[in-house]
Design a protein around this motif. Structure first.
Motif, PDB file in Angstrom:
ATOM      1  N   THR A  25      -2.974  -3.324  -0.978  1.00  0.00           N
ATOM      2  CA  THR A  25      -1.611  -2.823  -1.084  1.00  0.00           C
ATOM      3  C   THR A  25      -1.615  -1.355  -0.683  1.00  0.00           C
ATOM      4  OG1 THR A  25       0.346  -2.682  -2.509  1.00  0.00           O
ATOM      5  CG2 THR A  25      -1.762  -2.173  -3.531  1.00  0.00           C
ATOM      6  N   ARG A  27       0.649   2.129  -1.351  1.00  0.00           N
ATOM      7  CA  ARG A  27       1.669   2.697  -2.232  1.00  0.00           C
ATOM      8  C   ARG A  27       1.928   4.156  -1.896  1.00  0.00           C
ATOM      9  NH1 ARG A  27       4.799  -0.574  -5.153  1.00  0.00           N
ATOM     10  NH2 ARG A  27       3.669  -2.470  -5.468  1.00  0.00           N
ATOM     11  N   GLU A  60      -1.488  -5.178  -8.369  1.00  0.00           N
ATOM     12  CA  GLU A  60      -0.994  -5.864  -7.176  1.00  0.00           C
ATOM     13  C   GLU A  60      -2.153  -6.267  -6.264  1.00  0.00           C
ATOM     14  OE1 GLU A  60       2.222  -5.295  -3.553  1.00  0.00           O
ATOM     15  OE2 GLU A  60       2.136  -3.812  -5.153  1.00  0.00           O
TER      16      GLU A  60
END
Length: 106
Positions: A25, A27, A60
């Motif tokens: 992921t 971010r 995540e």
């Protein structure tokens, strides 16, 4: 799904090695998050805004790792690790990776 940072899973026998699996992921910190973090840093102590961001990103990445392992036919992941890299100012990649395997109880 069983996930461990060790190379073996106590109480289970690895019956098939499937291969590398990962969850990634990316971010970024929001303007409000940066402002809140800056205010917290003035007073010292735990920067809960950044802790929450890091925890969310790791969760995540972990969830994506588990999903990838299931898609590959695994029921466990061994040698699981996290890695994080700053792609650019305020943007971080979080990677969870390991080896998908099939296990059965001893």
């Amino acid at each position: 799904m069983l996930v461990t940072t060790t190379n073996e899973l106590p109480g289970y026998k690895i019956i098939r090695h499937i291969g590398l699996v990962r969850g990634v992921t990316v971010r970024s910190r929001s303007v409000l998050g940066n402002l809140g973090g800056a205010l917290q840093s003035v007073f010292g102590g735990k920067l809960s805004i950044y802790v929450d961001l890091a925890e969310h990103a790791r969760k995540e990445a972990y969830d994506l790792l588990v999903e990838h392992a299931r898609e590959m036919g695994g029921n466990a992941v061994v040698a699981m690790r996290y890695d994080a890299n700053e792609i650019m100012e305020g943007i971080t990649e979080v990677l969870a990776y390991g080896t998908a395997v099939q296990v059965e109880p001893l």
